[in-house]
Design a protein around this motif. Structure first.
Motif: not given
Length: 315
Positions: A215-221
């Protein structure tokens, strides 16, 4: 063919909203035109025009038929043009959309393999969402789509599955392992393409991550490979890839994932009046990718790209 002629007469009247001008545009007398329109209304069981001595207006049924008639006539005209060109050996350029992630050597192999068909292949780098829109507008003849995706009105060729690995900084503790699971990535962020580029694939990728303990701690596009590398090197997250991104930068490594994480693609094209060579291109793409190393597993310790596996089916 009489039905197509009736539709052309109807479109002329619907666009002119005047029987006299429509008759002049079609090069026929007005009484036969009026008779054709009445016959069309009888055949369809619906009134298409409200008309009196002063005005002619489309009914709701007429408005619907105008949209459909224009589409049908455009497809018929395209089919006639393509058949004529094929008969004369003059095939139009094949306009094909491909995702930005496709390997450059695969693109080159596709173009080289298709050169003998005496048709120019016009490749355009486009996201799946962009391809879907252009296919619907007939501005593309085919598109290599990333699944899952809504393919209403399209036909699909053989499906290609791309197993993925993970790109991470070379100084990461995980880089010492020969292979990783998604659960191993817990506590890290994820660098991934924007959802708008391929909504179905984006959602499926994140769902698979969650189901396997990541479960990613953050999602960067990020779309551009250089931007992806920058985000990975700055500690913003890891990225999923076939290995090509890692080849660009010695400070990152690529490791295979033992989980069933993959991206699936297939060539799609309009079901109605397709380009005559599009099915041949679909088979050629599979052949090219299959010959790109699918039978040879990549050593996990190398920063090499994962081979492509070819499977047949539909999403």
């Amino acid at each position: 063919m009489n039905s197509l002629r009736q539709l052309r007469y109807f479109v002329a009247v619907a666009e002119e909203l005047h029987f006299g001008r429509a008759a002049e545009r079609l090069g026929i007398a007005q009484p036969p035109l009026s008779q054709r329109i009445r016959k069309l209304e009888q055949d369809l069981g619906a009134r298409l025009f409200d008309r009196d001595s002063r005005r002619v207006e489309l009914t709701e049924a007429g408005q619907i038929l105008l949209v459909e008639a224009r589409d049908l006539l455009a497809r018929w005209d395209r089919a006639q043009r393509l058949v004529g060109k094929a008969h004369r050996g003059e095939i139009d350029a094949l306009r094909v959309g491909v995702p930005p992630e496709l390997a450059g050597r695969v693109l080159a192999a596709m173009l080289t393999a298709f050169e003998s068909r005496d048709v120019r292949v016009d490749l355009q780098e486009l996201t799946t969402a962009e391809q879907i829109r252009l296919l619907a507008d007939r501005q593309l003849d085919a598109g290599l789509l990333q699944h899952p995706v809504d393919v209403v009105g399209l036909e699909l060729g053989p499906e290609v599955e791309t197993p993925l690995g993970v790109v991470l900084p070379r100084d990461s503790p995980l880089a010492t392992r020969s292979a990783l699971t998604l659960a191993d990535l817990a506590g890290l962020g994820l660098v991934i393409f924007p959802r708008a580029a391929a909504p179905g694939l984006y959602d499926a990728t994140l769902r698979t991550c969650w189901e396997h303990g990541f479960r990613p701690t953050r999602v960067q596009h990020a779309r551009n490979p250089e931007f992806v590398l920058g985000m990975v090197l700055s500690g913003r997250g890891v990225a999923f890839d076939q290995g090509m991104v890692a080849q660009k930068e010695p400070r990152v490594v690529w490791r295979p994932l033992t989980d069933a994480l993959s991206w699936r693609l297939s060539l799609a094209w309009p079901a109605a009046a397709p380009h005559p060579l599009v099915r041949e291109l679909a088979e050629l793409i599979v052949t090219v990718i299959k010959g790109d190393g699918a039978s040879r597993p990549a050593p996990a310790q190398e920063v090499a790209q994962r081979p492509w596996n070819v499977v047949f089916g539909r999403s």
